[in-house]
Design a protein around this motif. Structure first.
Motif, PDB file in Angstrom:
ATOM      1  N   PHE A   1       0.814  -1.203   0.000  1.00 35.12           N
ATOM      2  CA  PHE A   1       0.000   0.000   0.000  1.00 35.12           C
ATOM      3  C   PHE A   1       0.852   1.259   0.000  1.00 35.12           C
ATOM      4  O   PHE A   1       1.952   1.294   0.567  1.00 35.12           O
ATOM      5  N   LYS A   2       0.316   2.296  -0.630  1.00 34.48           N
ATOM      6  CA  LYS A   2       1.001   3.583  -0.688  1.00 34.48           C
ATOM      7  C   LYS A   2       0.603   4.413   0.531  1.00 34.48           C
ATOM      8  O   LYS A   2      -0.496   4.970   0.578  1.00 34.48           O
TER       9      LYS A   2
ATOM     10  N   ARG B   1      -4.307   4.591   2.147  1.00 33.08           N
ATOM     11  CA  ARG B   1      -5.445   3.673   2.195  1.00 33.08           C
ATOM     12  C   ARG B   1      -4.961   2.231   2.316  1.00 33.08           C
ATOM     13  O   ARG B   1      -3.965   1.853   1.700  1.00 33.08           O
ATOM     14  N   VAL B   2      -5.685   1.448   3.092  1.00 28.57           N
ATOM     15  CA  VAL B   2      -5.413   0.016   3.231  1.00 28.57           C
ATOM     16  C   VAL B   2      -6.739  -0.728   3.084  1.00 28.57           C
ATOM     17  O   VAL B   2      -7.809  -0.121   3.000  1.00 28.57           O
ATOM     18  N   GLU B   3      -6.669  -2.067   3.083  1.00 29.58           N
ATOM     19  CA  GLU B   3      -7.865  -2.873   2.839  1.00 29.58           C
ATOM     20  C   GLU B   3      -8.686  -3.145   4.088  1.00 29.58           C
ATOM     21  O   GLU B   3      -9.890  -3.391   3.991  1.00 29.58           O
TER      22      GLU B   3
ATOM     23  N   ASP C   1     -10.371   0.898   2.852  1.00 29.49           N
ATOM     24  CA  ASP C   1     -11.154   0.729   1.625  1.00 29.49           C
ATOM     25  C   ASP C   1     -11.002  -0.720   1.163  1.00 29.49           C
ATOM     26  O   ASP C   1      -9.971  -1.097   0.590  1.00 29.49           O
ATOM     27  N   SER C   2     -12.008  -1.533   1.425  1.00 26.66           N
ATOM     28  CA  SER C   2     -11.930  -2.957   1.100  1.00 26.66           C
ATOM     29  C   SER C   2     -11.898  -3.218  -0.397  1.00 26.66           C
ATOM     30  O   SER C   2     -11.600  -4.327  -0.844  1.00 26.66           O
TER      31      SER C   2
ATOM     32  N   ILE D   1      -9.863  -1.828  -2.487  1.00 24.84           N
ATOM     33  CA  ILE D   1      -8.527  -1.616  -3.057  1.00 24.84           C
ATOM     34  C   ILE D   1      -8.021  -2.913  -3.673  1.00 24.84           C
ATOM     35  O   ILE D   1      -8.061  -3.969  -3.053  1.00 24.84           O
TER      36      ILE D   1
ATOM     37  N   GLU E   1      -4.776  -4.783  -4.863  1.00 27.63           N
ATOM     38  CA  GLU E   1      -3.337  -4.670  -4.663  1.00 27.63           C
ATOM     39  C   GLU E   1      -2.583  -4.639  -5.980  1.00 27.63           C
ATOM     40  O   GLU E   1      -1.554  -4.016  -6.105  1.00 27.63           O
TER      41      GLU E   1
END
Length: 276
Positions: A57-58, A73-75, A103-104, A106, A108
């Motif tokens: 993730f960024k 943001r992550v999942e 944010d589910s 996203i 990868e």
């Protein structure tokens, strides 16, 4: 900000000029705090890059006075909490402002590799350090972000010349592919700031060892200079350069880099020879 009464301003300026050593001490302490923050940011970047749950993730990191601000943001909530705990595990980080969004949706996809994460963290820390060491950019409010070798500068500069110099320092850093200079020019407080900076620089007692180490490091970070062939010595703020460079342009660059390091009173490059 409320207007400061003219009498108080006069008294403050008198204290600055009056010889108190507190000004120099405060300036040096502030610089050290900025360098510590830069190192802590690099440590958090590295920890994120090494963590397989976070490196896809960024995430952006900003550290000030022991407080880390995280964005991105992550999942899942688990990954958000993990990022906070990883940041808190870095020495000197006392608190975390966790602004990471969950944010589910996203995907990868093809995340940047570990090597690129580490390179970006190192580049950002390197550019920050160069800005802090330089006598003309050290007091500017500049944030540095690196992504795939591209540096983005944001924040405020007091003059267009200071903005341009910050961009040049970033561009001349080994490993930087391009620079996006988004610094805003805010000259509202430039006059008073310039007076205070001049007084602080006159009062500072920067060690010769500190100057030598920063000149050497700046040479090594430079894209257009072979710093390994240049010997640096400093005595009472006078920097002496010895060795060999490939061209007169390299010699001028070495002199300019050394001259602009904080605390340098002069540069003697007579013994820095140009290969014929």
């Amino acid at each position: 900000m409320p207007r400061v009464p003219s009498l108080l301003s006069a008294l403050t300026l008198a204290m600055l000029i009056g010889g108190t050593p507190l000004v120099a001490h405060a300036a040096e302490t502030e610089l050290e705090q900025q360098l510590v923050s830069a190192r802590q940011e690099g440590s958090i970047w590295t920890a994120f890059a090494l963590n397989r749950h976070l490196n896809p993730f960024k995430l952006s990191i900003d550290v000030k006075d022991g407080r880390a601000t995280l964005n991105g943001r992550v999942e899942s909530d688990v990954q958000k909490d993990l990022a906070e705990q990883v940041a808190l595990s870095v020495e000197g980080i006392d608190s975390v402002d966790n602004r990471i969004e969950v944010d589910s949706a996203i995907a990868e996809g093809n995340p940047p590799g570990l090597v690129q994460h580490l390179e970006d963290a190192t580049l950002a820390a390197t550019v920050k350090s160069k800005l802090l060491w330089n006598s003309n950019t050290r007091g500017l409010d500049i944030q540095v972000r690196s992504e795939n070798g591209a540096i983005t500068l944001s924040g405020n500069a007091q003059t267009s010349a200071a903005k341009e110099l910050a961009g040049q320092l970033a561009e001349n850093t080994e490993g930087v592919s391009q620079v996006f200079n988004h610094l805003s020019i805010s000259s509202a407080d430039s006059s008073s700031s310039e007076v205070q900076t001049a007084v602080e620089e006159a009062r500072e007692n920067i060690s010769d060892g500190w100057i030598t180490s920063k000149v050497k490091a700046s040479f090594l970070y430079s894209r257009n200079l072979d710093g390994l062939n240049i010997e640096v010595n400093t005595q009472d703020g006078l920097v002496t350069l010895r060795g060999k460079v490939l061209s007169n342009a390299e010699k001028r660059l070495a002199m300019d880099i050394a001259r602009n390091i904080r605390g340098v009173r002069g540069v003697d490059a007579d013994a820095l020879l140009v290969n014929s």
